[in-house]
Design an enzyme around this catalytic site. Structure first.
Site, PDB file in Angstrom:
ATOM      1  N   HIS A   1       8.256  11.083  11.945  1.00 21.14           N
ATOM      2  CA  HIS A   1       9.611  11.068  11.350  1.00 21.14           C
ATOM      3  C   HIS A   1      10.391  12.337  11.721  1.00 21.14           C
ATOM      4  CE1 HIS A   1      10.101   7.548   8.818  1.00 21.14           C
ATOM      5  NE2 HIS A   1       8.952   7.730   8.199  1.00 21.14           N
TER       6      HIS A   1
ATOM      7  N   HIS B   1       2.166   9.320  10.915  1.00 23.19           N
ATOM      8  CA  HIS B   1       3.401   8.596  10.574  1.00 23.19           C
ATOM      9  C   HIS B   1       4.499   9.571  10.121  1.00 23.19           C
ATOM     10  CE1 HIS B   1       5.522   5.040   8.588  1.00 23.19           C
ATOM     11  NE2 HIS B   1       6.112   6.084   8.035  1.00 23.19           N
ATOM     12  N   GLU B   2       4.136  10.472   9.216  1.00 19.46           N
ATOM     13  CA  GLU B   2       5.151  11.383   8.668  1.00 19.46           C
ATOM     14  C   GLU B   2       5.621  12.388   9.719  1.00 19.46           C
ATOM     15  OE1 GLU B   2       6.499  10.460   6.082  1.00 19.46           O
ATOM     16  OE2 GLU B   2       4.908   9.129   5.402  1.00 19.46           O
TER      17      GLU B   2
ATOM     18  N   GLN C   1      13.972  11.250   5.659  1.00 18.18           N
ATOM     19  CA  GLN C   1      14.101  10.003   4.887  1.00 18.18           C
ATOM     20  C   GLN C   1      14.994  10.177   3.652  1.00 18.18           C
ATOM     21  OE1 GLN C   1       9.596   9.223   4.923  1.00 18.18           O
ATOM     22  NE2 GLN C   1      10.456   7.169   4.917  1.00 18.18           N
TER      23      GLN C   1
ATOM     24  N   CYS D   1       6.637   1.596   5.659  1.00 14.86           N
ATOM     25  CA  CYS D   1       7.455   2.792   5.560  1.00 14.86           C
ATOM     26  C   CYS D   1       8.487   2.574   4.463  1.00 14.86           C
ATOM     27  CB  CYS D   1       8.146   3.037   6.904  1.00 14.86           C
ATOM     28  SG  CYS D   1       9.237   4.466   6.921  1.00 14.86           S
ATOM     29  N   LEU D   2       8.711   3.596   3.643  1.00 15.13           N
ATOM     30  CA  LEU D   2       9.701   3.478   2.566  1.00 15.13           C
ATOM     31  C   LEU D   2      11.107   3.257   3.121  1.00 15.13           C
ATOM     32  CD1 LEU D   2       8.402   6.223   0.104  1.00 15.13           C
ATOM     33  CD2 LEU D   2       8.141   3.740  -0.106  1.00 15.13           C
TER      34      LEU D   2
ATOM     35  N   GLY E   1       3.569   8.890   1.431  1.00 11.59           N
ATOM     36  CA  GLY E   1       4.100   9.984   2.231  1.00 11.59           C
ATOM     37  C   GLY E   1       5.609   9.859   2.332  1.00 11.59           C
TER      38      GLY E   1
HETATM   39 ZN    ZN Z   1       7.943   6.319   7.103  1.00  9.69          ZN
END
Ligand code: ZN
Length: 160
Positions: free
Chosen positions: A134, A130-131, A51, A88-89, A46
């Site tokens: 953000h 999670h997304e 991000q 998380c990226l 995701g």
């Molecule tokens: Zn994330």
């Protein structure tokens, strides 16, 4: 196709609230394509627009080969609970234990700005929560139980 630079924890943009998308534009279409490229390249499941430095309410998710473009997404219903490892990226090489609902029903708009609903369990439910966090400047590290731990390069931890 373009890979965008992924912002990392500590970058102020990750803590800002994103704005609603009013209409689809060629620029946003390109952004969404790039978000998929960037997510797949980084082997994430995701990615949210902030991000990659864009404060718009757009996320892309693909946990099992089914891609979801979620524009202006909103959670409609949650059920049950799961506790598990999350990454998380924007927090590379780390993971932590986070409690999430095990079932999520959400509404969103697709690239054609058509409304749809998605129901997810397990990892998909976790990725949606999670997304969407953000988009309001919330990071999983705010919710983690205990300490973050290192995940090695050989580890195939899912990162969002
Ligand atoms: Zn994330």
């Amino acid at each position: 196709m373009a890979i965008r630079n992924i912002r990392e924890l500590g970058d102020d943009i990750l803590r800002k609230k994103c704005r609603e998308v009013k209409e689809m534009t060629p620029r946003l279409e390109e952004l969404i394509h790039d978000m998929y490229d960037t997510m797949y390249e980084a082997q994430g499941v995701g990615l949210a627009a902030p991000q990659v430095g864009i404060l718009k309410r757009i996320v892309v998710i693909d946990v099992d080969g089914t891609p979801y473009t979620m524009i202006n997404p909103k959670i409609l219903e949650t059920r049950d609970e799961q506790s598990g490892s999350e990454g998380c990226l924007s927090v590379p090489g780390k993971a932590g234990i986070v409690k999430r609902p095990n079932y999520v029903k959400a509404e969103a708009w697709n690239e054609k700005m058509e409304r749809y609903e998605v129901e997810g369990e397990g990892l998909l439910a976790r990725a949606i929560c999670h997304e969407l966090d953000h988009l309001d400047g919330v990071m999983y590290v705010d919710l983690v139980e205990g300490d973050l731990y290192e995940v090695g390069a050989a580890d195939d931890e899912d990162e969002e």
